[in-house]
Write an enzyme that holds these catalytic residues in place. Sequence first.
Site, PDB file in Angstrom:
ATOM      1  N   SER A   1       0.226 110.183  42.457  1.00  0.00           N
ATOM      2  CA  SER A   1       0.985 110.256  41.210  1.00  0.00           C
ATOM      3  C   SER A   1       2.495 110.247  41.508  1.00  0.00           C
ATOM      4  O   SER A   1       2.981 109.260  42.053  1.00  0.00           O
ATOM      5  CB  SER A   1       0.522 111.497  40.437  1.00  0.00           C
ATOM      6  OG  SER A   1       0.926 111.432  39.095  1.00  0.00           O
TER       7      SER A   1
ATOM      8  N   ASP B   1      -7.871 105.617  35.207  1.00  0.00           N
ATOM      9  CA  ASP B   1      -6.585 106.310  35.039  1.00  0.00           C
ATOM     10  C   ASP B   1      -5.894 105.750  33.795  1.00  0.00           C
ATOM     11  O   ASP B   1      -5.655 104.556  33.688  1.00  0.00           O
ATOM     12  CB  ASP B   1      -5.733 106.079  36.294  1.00  0.00           C
ATOM     13  CG  ASP B   1      -4.515 106.991  36.364  1.00  0.00           C
ATOM     14  OD1 ASP B   1      -3.939 107.317  35.302  1.00  0.00           O
ATOM     15  OD2 ASP B   1      -4.124 107.356  37.480  1.00  0.00           O
TER      16      ASP B   1
ATOM     17  N   HIS C   1      -6.937 109.996  35.823  1.00  0.00           N
ATOM     18  CA  HIS C   1      -5.829 110.288  36.724  1.00  0.00           C
ATOM     19  C   HIS C   1      -6.170 111.418  37.696  1.00  0.00           C
ATOM     20  O   HIS C   1      -5.756 111.410  38.853  1.00  0.00           O
ATOM     21  CB  HIS C   1      -4.575 110.664  35.925  1.00  0.00           C
ATOM     22  CG  HIS C   1      -3.360 110.766  36.796  1.00  0.00           C
ATOM     23  ND1 HIS C   1      -2.796 109.676  37.419  1.00  0.00           N
ATOM     24  CD2 HIS C   1      -2.609 111.829  37.180  1.00  0.00           C
ATOM     25  CE1 HIS C   1      -1.752 110.056  38.134  1.00  0.00           C
ATOM     26  NE2 HIS C   1      -1.622 111.360  38.013  1.00  0.00           N
TER      27      HIS C   1
END
Lengths: 343, 343
Positions: free
Chosen positions: B127, B281, B310
């Site tokens: 991320s 995601d 995610h």
Amino acid sequence: MHDIIELPAFELESGAVLDPARLAYKTYGELNSARTNAVLFPTWFAGDHTSNEWLIGPGKALDPRTYFIIVPNLFGNGLSSSPSNTPAPHDRSSFPSVTIRDNVRAQHHLITEHFGIERLALVLGCSMGALQTYQWAVSHPDMVERALPFCGAPRTSPHNAVFIESLRATLTLDAAYEGGRYRSQPLGGIRAFARVYAGWGFSQAFYWEETYRQLGFASLEEFLTGFWESNFIDQDANDLLAMLRTWQDADVSTTPGLEGDIERALGSIRAKVLALPAEKDLYFPPEDEMRAVRHIPHGEVRVIPGIWGHLTGGGANPVDAAFIDAAIRHILASPVTLAPART
Amino acid sequence: MHDIIELPAFELESGAVLDPARLAYKTYGELNSARTNAVLFPTWFAGDHTSNEWLIGPGKALDPRTYFIIVPNLFGNGLSSSPSNTPAPHDRSSFPSVTIRDNVRAQHHLITEHFGIERLALVLGCSMGALQTYQWAVSHPDMVERALPFCGAPRTSPHNAVFIESLRATLTLDAAYEGGRYRSQPLGGIRAFARVYAGWGFSQAFYWEETYRQLGFASLEEFLTGFWESNFIDQDANDLLAMLRTWQDADVSTTPGLEGDIERALGSIRAKVLALPAEKDLYFPPEDEMRAVRHIPHGEVRVIPGIWGHLTGGGANPVDAAFIDAAIRHILASPVTLAPART
């Protein structure tokens, strides 16, 4: 302008009574003498009958020269009974919970008692309109010949409910909301609500490709304010919350007698069903209807391709509008034999 | 515990100066004498070095008996320089904007000046950690031998930015936020923020299938409070906002000299890159990396299958954790020849 019927002592599923409930609607075209050309087209979240007019008109599948099209307004939308227009004790945040089935029951009264219609050639709707469409097919299997839900589902999924929950949490966070007893609209809350909605309404690719330019917006920020905030800023906060509640609780399987059995609910549908989910819809994803339609005797899914996400069903993209219009034309042209009732 | 280095008169890209900037980090294992076994593993949004420890340990690909693993804490996370721990004039909401490149520059100082390391065997991160990983590969093409970004992208997409915007709008809507000069944390805002986040963090199917039960939550509401609210409720609001800003502005193409040319930025990467987006995601969708990796000379994408969205990269699902560990093992075992620099 629109018409209104009043439903005296209208008891909601919650047990609360609206006396009267007021159902606002508009019709397009004329009912034929055999009463076989009626189409019911309920509205979506935060919309009203005018929101559906892009699909109605001469030359379109929903041609008022051929069909008698009835567009009932969702309870909570500010035209039908809503927090903003109902007197005490059901005013404002004291407005009772209204279900999709409450909407369908009021519409059923309009269709049968007011218009004397026994069969609907088609029920269709987008998003919350699709939730109503499925409920019609389950509640009145002998009345609905065809159903065309688009960008919707037969029930609100848990993920969709989380999205709704985030909208509610955001809107009610505004101190100006004052527990629903606000003196002026909680505009900050409505603006933040609009920004939460923005990410969900269109697909990732829609934003990557700056497709909002097709809608006349020169920048992302202009789109967030000019499109999203504008879409909600004139709404009443309690009305929005009432519609969210209706949306969040939607589930055909909780229809009395079905005991939460979704397969049984879907199996009881006798209508020919053509479901049109949008390929990149983030909160009514195609999977919802793909898993549902397996259980509908005369069910079919056609995924609307493209990157407009949930707003595929909004009418702003001519390609999607043409796809939907063609699907309506197709289903209206299909001969219908109601599926045998399952026992 | 962790260590901290101070970077005197650290000038940010914005022109603001942190004097000193403080970079908190933790190391695992020992640097070998040839200084060839260093791995850099930056942290994600609202995490710290402990957030990465599920991937580090004896028997794992990131085995501290073999590798010297350095985990630097993101500016804004409350351990490195942040609104919550910086004195005036840069305290609280006056904390300056920090970019991903500011983070990378501070980390570069740690790696080269403090540890005397000239080559990194691997840079990896999830991320916002992936955003840093890509920036490392672009800013220091001669230093990064391998890069493994997961659940990320080389820049924050416009849709992702809309999601971030909704988080900011929600958090700052709380009257208790007081323009960042709050006397106590705006807990209502943080809770609503968490509810907005909840819909984005996992896929639609994760919620449909009630996969949160695997995490020990018996109901959706319990999951929203026990997982999502708990994840953010102890964070400082200004810290969250500072990290959001870093995230929102992330873009390797704005690296000085590249003039916004994303293809040139990606083409300049000499490292072997193995990108691991997660199939479902919702805010770093696989498409982001698929379109990016085409332009990376030694780039490859492997989509992590499944429904964890995610949070596939969060370490809570053993299947996903094993997939990521295996990918790290694979890339570490791959011989590396830096790609020729493009001119």
